[in-house]
Design an enzyme around this catalytic site. Structure first.
Site, PDB file in Angstrom:
ATOM      1  N   SER A 118      39.317 -15.172  64.302  1.00  0.00           N
ATOM      2  CA  SER A 118      39.916 -13.911  63.879  1.00  0.00           C
ATOM      3  C   SER A 118      41.303 -14.191  63.330  1.00  0.00           C
ATOM      4  O   SER A 118      41.781 -15.327  63.380  1.00  0.00           O
ATOM      5  CB  SER A 118      40.009 -12.948  65.057  1.00  0.00           C
ATOM      6  N   LYS A 119      41.950 -13.132  62.858  1.00  0.00           N
ATOM      7  CA  LYS A 119      43.285 -13.269  62.255  1.00  0.00           C
ATOM      8  C   LYS A 119      44.265 -13.977  63.183  1.00  0.00           C
ATOM      9  O   LYS A 119      45.180 -14.647  62.737  1.00  0.00           O
ATOM     10  CB  LYS A 119      43.837 -11.883  61.914  1.00  0.00           C
ATOM     11  N   ARG A 120      44.054 -13.774  64.463  1.00  0.00           N
ATOM     12  CA  ARG A 120      44.887 -14.424  65.473  1.00  0.00           C
ATOM     13  C   ARG A 120      44.948 -15.944  65.280  1.00  0.00           C
ATOM     14  O   ARG A 120      45.907 -16.604  65.639  1.00  0.00           O
ATOM     15  CB  ARG A 120      44.242 -14.094  66.817  1.00  0.00           C
ATOM     16  N   HIS A 121      43.872 -16.514  64.726  1.00  0.00           N
ATOM     17  CA  HIS A 121      43.808 -17.963  64.551  1.00  0.00           C
ATOM     18  C   HIS A 121      44.427 -18.413  63.223  1.00  0.00           C
ATOM     19  O   HIS A 121      44.359 -19.579  62.872  1.00  0.00           O
ATOM     20  CB  HIS A 121      42.357 -18.452  64.591  1.00  0.00           C
ATOM     21  N   GLY A 122      45.012 -17.482  62.484  1.00  0.00           N
ATOM     22  CA  GLY A 122      45.564 -17.847  61.177  1.00  0.00           C
ATOM     23  C   GLY A 122      44.742 -17.196  60.086  1.00  0.00           C
ATOM     24  O   GLY A 122      44.001 -16.248  60.336  1.00  0.00           O
TER      25      GLY A 122
END
Ligand code: GLU
Length: 470
Positions: free
Chosen positions: A250-254
């Site tokens: 997800s966006k959390r991972h970049g």
């Protein structure tokens, strides 16, 4: 449109509600490779039936992302929204043949049904209240939905090419809606009809769709019973991509969008192609494969069953490899785009052989090339400034005098000259080379100092050295 030949037909069927993300790109890649490997057809379908969430920007991003990755298609894209009439036609066929029925339950009734199921801690599903009811009991002119009459007992087995044999009890599949009260088709119906009409033989998609396969198969089998030539497709549900922490990517991972890898992270398409290929598919310990090798070797047996982990460092490492392999002219054009007006293509191309071994992405490449186009006076970065103390500036003055008299401006001659000077002064070569680099590039890291002198040429080199000498 149905294909009766045994040729492989795959499709990539993105919903244009967001940009092409890495998981989607990998699904597209696997479908494309499978089709190319078997000499079949790769098709593209834009599932734009969710009008509120589908956008033209997303469609454009998907098409340009696929194009950038080099995934080409054997027919123009099919837009699902344009086919609603055909979807409804199939629903009517199912209705006429008794494989579907009209349900007159109101939204309030259905909510009450679910409420009761929740209270009794039962699974929430349609209870079949209109399944066997006499249509004559229907309230006059009342709106209705069309529901599929799914098999009540027995089980459905899918021999999934990745997941293996998966069995679901038919009782678990409720009679879901094919046509809404306003006559529009549901996603479940649209997918099945489009896959059939496009002649799709192999459905390769994320394993978040495995449950849907058990809902889609009953439509296929009912239609096959009605008109024949609706064969079961071959299914391959591929595991989703996770981040290095094991959670769903997800966006959390970049960055998750393909265009961010292209535009912001400076990744080459062949690097992302190869990385996505290796993410969840393997052939022995082969790491780097060309496109043709990938086509020759790709198969579903090599797709792993467990989620793969996206690792940006590995992608960057692979990208560095492809940058070193890439053609200098092509890289120069890509770097020039990043540097803007100041860049001179001919000079970039000349510098590329010494720049590219040092870069993992196009940003690093552009950063490494920036010194070539600096205009005097330019500022020094912090480290370079710290290095140029009074002594170092005095050494630069001596180098300036010596190089001004240097007629043979070649790597060998310059190297011999600087070494001789270091010996005369009783200094290590670094004591001359470091200030020289700082003056020439404004930084403390660059290609070899003699390469830098050659690339800048005598006049510019002397000007930059002179500007810092004291
Ligand atoms: N449109 C669906 C998605 O983007 C894929 C449907 C399918 O592959 O059957 O998740």
């Amino acid at each position: 449109m149905a294909s009766s030949s045994a040729a492989v037909v795959t499709r990539f069927a993105p919903s244009p509600t967001g940009f092409l993300h890495l998981g989607g790109a990998r699904t597209a890649l696997f479908n494309w490779l499978y089709a190319r490997h078997h000499g079949g057809k790769a098709l593209l379908r834009i599932e734009d039936t969710d009008h509120k969430r589908s956008t033209q920007d997303a469609i454009d991003a998907i098409l340009s992302g696929l194009d950038w990755l080099g995934l080409d298609y054997d027919a123009p894209p099919v837009f699902q929204s344009a086919r609603a009439e055909r979807h409804a036609e199939v629903a009517r066929q199912l209705l006429d043949a008794g494989h579907a029925y009209r349900c007159y339950a109101t939204p309030e009734e259905l909510e009450a049904m679910r409420e009761a199921q929740r209270a009794a801690k039962q699974p929430l599903r349609y209870d079949g209240r209109w399944r066997d009811r006499d249509p004559a009991e229907a309230p006059a002119d009342a709106p209705f939905t069309v529901r599929l009459r799914t098999p009540a007992d027995g089980e459905t087995v899918i021999e999934d090419q990745v997941q293996g044999r998966v069995t679901v009890q038919n009782a678990e599949i409720d009679d879901y809606i094919l046509l809404r009260a306003d006559g529009t088709p549901t996603y479940m119906l649209a997918v099945v009809v489009d896959d059939h009409d496009m002649g799709v033989t192999h459905i390769i998609r994320g394993d978040d769709h495995l449950n849907n396969a058990f809902r889609q198969l009953p439509i296929i089998r009912a239609m096959d019973a009605i008109e024949g030539s609706w064969p079961d497709p071959v299914y391959a549900h591929i595991p989703l991509i996770h981040g290095t922490d094991g959670a769903k990517l997800s966006k959390r991972h970049g960055a998750v969008g393909v265009e961010a890898y292209r535009d912001e992270l400076g990744v080459l398409p062949e690097a992302l192609f190869n990385y996505l290929l290796r993410l969840g598919w393997g052939h022995g310990d082969r790491e780097e494969l060309t496109r043709d090798e990938a086509i020759a070797l790709f198969d579903l047996a090599g797709v792993g069953k467990s989620p793969s982990r996206f690792d940006l460092k590995k992608l960057q490492h692979l990208n560095g490899h492809y940058i070193r392999e890439a053609d200098d002219q092509r890289l120069s054009a890509l770097v020039a785009e990043r540097l803007g007006d100041s860049a001179d293509l001919a000079l970039l191309e000349q510098a590329m052989p010494v720049l590219k071994p040092r870069a993992r992405d196009l940003n690093e490449l552009a950063e490494g090339a920036a010194f070539l186009f600096r205009q005097l006076p330019f500022p020094l970065d912090e480290k370079a400034a710290a290095l140029l103390d009074q002594d170092a500036r005095a050494r630069l003055a001596a180098i300036h005098t010596r190089f001004a008299a240097q007629n043979d401006w070649t790597i060998d001659a310059l190297e011999a000259s600087l070494k001789e000077m270091a010996e005369e002064l009783g200094l290590g070569l670094g004591k001359l080379a470091q200030p020289l680099r700082a003056a020439l590039t404004g930084t403390t890291s660059s290609p070899g100092i003699f390469d830098v002198l050659i690339l800048l040429g005598k006049e510019e080199s002397l000007a930059r050295i002179g500007a810092q000498a004291a």
